[in-house]
Design an enzyme around this catalytic site. Structure first.
Site, PDB file in Angstrom:
ATOM      1  N   ALA A 153       0.821  -1.219   0.000  1.00 58.30           N
ATOM      2  CA  ALA A 153       0.000   0.000   0.000  1.00 58.30           C
ATOM      3  C   ALA A 153       0.853   1.266   0.000  1.00 58.30           C
ATOM      4  CB  ALA A 153      -0.944  -0.006   1.194  1.00 58.30           C
ATOM      5  N   CYS A 193       9.318  -1.994  14.313  1.00 59.60           N
ATOM      6  CA  CYS A 193       9.734  -2.178  15.715  1.00 59.60           C
ATOM      7  C   CYS A 193      10.864  -1.211  16.078  1.00 59.60           C
ATOM      8  CB  CYS A 193      10.220  -3.604  15.963  1.00 59.60           C
ATOM      9  SG  CYS A 193       9.031  -4.862  15.480  1.00 59.60           S
TER      10      CYS A 193
END
Ligand SMILES: Cc1cc2nc3c(=O)[nH]c(=O)nc-3n(C[C@H](O)[C@H](O)[C@H](O)COP(=O)(O)OP(=O)(O)OC[C@H]3O[C@@H](n4cnc5c(N)ncnc54)[C@H](O)[C@@H]3O)c2cc1C
Length: 452
Positions: free
Chosen positions: A33, A42
Site C-alpha cells: 500500500a 519495531c
C-alpha cells in the site's frame, strides 16, 4: 505458478521469500500500500530517540535486496477486493484500478491502531503510530513546531518505548494510562517498577486516568482533559492504545473471522477460502499453551507465520508451533520481558496458579556492576507445570536471555522443577552457578511444598 502477496511488512515479505526459496520458478508479486517494503517498524522508537539516525537503515532489507530474491514489489498498490471465484485481486494504483490473477494468495495486511473514544482525537497534532509514514509525519511535526512537550496516551509497550525515546530526546513527556499500572502485559508488581523507571528518567507517568477530550488552543497547542480532573497542555499527542487486525480486504473474499475479529487461519495459515492464506497481525494466532487461537500481534509471530504461509502456498506442509506471547522491551535503563501466562491469565484459564516474586543478583555480586533482577514465576500447583515468567532488570542483566530460557522450557511443556536441570552457562560476570531462572524455580518449588 503465480503467487500474489498483499502487504510489504514482516508477514508478507517472509511469505514471499520462503515461497521463492523453496520454488525458485514461482512468480511472486507483492502489493504494498505504501512505499516501504520490509521496514522494521519495531525500530521506530529508536529513530525518535536518535539512537538510529538514518530512518532508511530501519529496513530489514533494501528494495534491491528483496528484488534480488525474485520478489516483484508493486508499491503504492492498495488492494481493495478479492474475487475468490475468479481468483483475482484488485488494487488501486495511482488512482487506477488494476486486477491481478493469482493461483495462491497470501494476505499480510497487518493491523491498524485503535482510535479510542476521545473527543478531538482527529485534531492536528494528535497522532497514532504504526507505519513509517506515521513516524515521518510525527518527526516532521516535532521539528517544524520545535515541539517541547508530548502526551503519550497508553502505557503499553509502544507507549512506553515512545515515552522513553521522546524523553531521552529532551521533550517534556507525559504518559497517561487508564489502568492502575503501566505495561499491562506484566503483573502490576512489575508494572510499578516499569513506571518508576520511566519516572526516574523524567517521564511524568499518570495512571488511573482516561483521556477524554483534546482541544486545539489558539496557539496550536493541545489542551487535554481526562478523568479524575486530569488536565494539561502539550505540543503534540501520540495515541498508542493497541491495534486491531486489518481485515477489510479479506472480508471481500468472504474469509471467516475469528478471535478479536482477526482472520481465522489454521496452523497452516489457510483461511476459510481455498487458496487464500493469511499471516501476521491480521490473523488470530494459535497459542501453544492454551491450545486455542488468541490474538498476539507481534513481529516475531508475523515472521514465522509468513514463512509458513509462503511454504504452504508452494505445496509445503508447514504447521505453526504456536505463540507464547513472549515479549521484551527496553524501558530507559531497564528491560521488561514476559513469556507464557501471567498470574491473572493463568487463574482465568482455570489453572491452580501459584506465583512467586523474588529478586536476585544478575551475576556474582563480587564482580563489578551486579544489579538486582525482579522475577515472577507462575506455575500450576497441581501438575508442577511451568506456566509463565516475567522479569524486569537492568539492560545489562541479560533479561531477554532469561526470558528466552523460560520460553524454550514452556515451548517444550517443562515443569518448573525441570528448569533446575537445565545446563545453563555461568561465569561470574554474567550469572551464578544457579542462574536466577533456576533460583526462582527452586523458590517456586519451596513455596509449593509449603502449601502456599
Ligand atoms: C512502534 C512499534 C514497535 C514495535 N515493536 C515490536 C517489537 O519490539 N517486537 C515485536 O515482536 N513486535 C513489535 N511491534 C509489532 C510488529 O511490528 C508487528 O507485529 C509486525 O509489524 C506485524 O507484521 P505484519 O506484516 O503482520 O503487519 P504490518 O507490519 O502491519 O504490515 C502490514 C503491511 O500491509 C500493507 N497493507 C495493508 N493493507 C494493504 C492493502 N489493502 N493493500 C496493500 N498493502 C496493504 C501495509 O502497507 C504494510 O506493508 C512493534 C510495532 C510498532 C508499531
Amino acid at each position: 505458478m503465480e503467487i500474489v502477496v498483499v502487504g510489504g511488512s514482516d508477514a508478507a515479505i517472509s511469505a514471499g521469500l520462503r515461497a521463492r526459496e523453496l520454488e525458485p520458478n514461482v512468480r511472486v508479486k507483492l502489493l504494498v500500500a505504501d512505499r516501504y517494503a520490509n521496514f522494521s517498524i519495531c525500530g521506530i522508537p529508536y529513530w525518535f530517540s536518535g539512537e538510529v539516525t538514518d530512518w532508511q537503515s530501519l529496513a530489514h532489507r533494501t528494495t534491491a535486496e528483496i528484488e534480488k530474491e525474485g520478489l516483484e514489489l508493486l508499491f503504492e498498490h492498495r488492494a481493495t477486493s478479492i474475487d475468490a471465484e475468479r481468483k483475482t485481486v484488485t488494487a488501486i494504483a495511482n488512482g487506477e484500478s488494476r486486477t491481478l490473477p493469482y493461483d495462491k494468495l497470501v494476505i499480510g495486511t497487518g493491523a491498524t491502531p485503535i482510535a479510542p473514544r476521545i473527543g478531538g482525537i482527529d485534531s492536528p497534532g494528535v497522532f497514532v503510530l504504526h507505519t513509517m509514514d506515521d513516524m515521518l509525519e510525527i518527526g516532521k511535526y516535532i521539528d517544524d513546531r520545535s515541539a517541547r512537550s508530548v502526551l503519550i496516551v497508553g502505557g503499553g509497550y509502544i507507549g512506553i518505548e515512545m515515552a522513553d525515546a521522546l524523553a531521552s530526546r529532551g521533550l517534556d513527556t507525559l504518559l497517561v494510562e487508564a489502568a492502575p499500572t503501566v505495561l499491562q502485559t506484566v503483573d502490576p508488581a512489575l508494572g510499578i517498577i516499569v513506571g518508576e523507571e520511566l519516572a526516574r528518567h523524567g517521564v511524568h507517568v499518570t495512571c488511573n486516568v482516561r483521556v477524554q477530550t483534546i482541544t486545539v488552543a489558539s496557539d496550536g497547542r493541545l489542551a487535554i482533559h481526562g478523568s479524575a480532573g486530569f488536565e494539561t497542555v502539550v505540543d503534540l499527542a501520540v495515541v498508542a492504545v493497541g491495534v486491531k487486525p486489518a481485515t477489510e480486504l479479506a472480508q471481500t473474499a468472504g474469509v471467516m473471522l475469528g478471535v478479536s475479529g482477526a482472520i481465522a487461519a489454521n496452523r497452516r495459515m489457510e483461511t476459510s477460502v481455498a487458496d487464500v492464506y493469511a499471516a501476521g497481525d491480521c490473523i488470530e494466532t494459535w497459542h501453544r499453551l492454551l491450545e486455542r487461537p488468541t490474538y498476539v500481534p507481534l513481529g516475531t509471530t508475523a515472521h514465522k507465520q509468513g514463512r509458513i504461509a509462503g511454504e504452504n502456498a508452494v505445496g509445503g506442509n508447514a504447521v505453526y508451533a504456536g505463540s507464547l506471547g513472549s515479549q521484551v522491551l527496553k524501558v530507559c535503563d531497564q528491560v521488561a520481558g514476559r513469556t507464557g501466562l501471567r498470574e491473572s491469565e493463568a487463574i482465568a484459564e482455570g489453572y491452580d496458579a501459584l506465583t512467586i516474586q523474588e529478586s536476585y543478583w544478575d551475576h556474582k555480586v563480587y564482580y563489578p556492576h551486579a544489579q538486582r533482577v525482579h522475577l515472577r514465576l507462575t506455575g500450576d500447583r497441581r501438575t508442577g507445570r511451568l506456566l509463565g515468567a516475567q522479569l524486569v532488570g537492568h539492560r545489562d542483566s541479560q533479561v531477554p536471555k532469561r526470558i528466552d530460557v523460560f520460553a524454550a522450557a514452556l515451548h517444550h511443556g517443562a515443569t518448573v522443577a525441570q528448569l533446575s536441570d537445565l545446563d545453563l552457562t555461568y561465569a561470574p560476570p554474567f550469572s551464578s552457578p544457579w542462574d536466577p531462572v533456576q533460583m526462582a524455580a527452586q523458590a517456586w518449588e519451596r513455596a509449593r511444598a509449603r502449601g502456599e
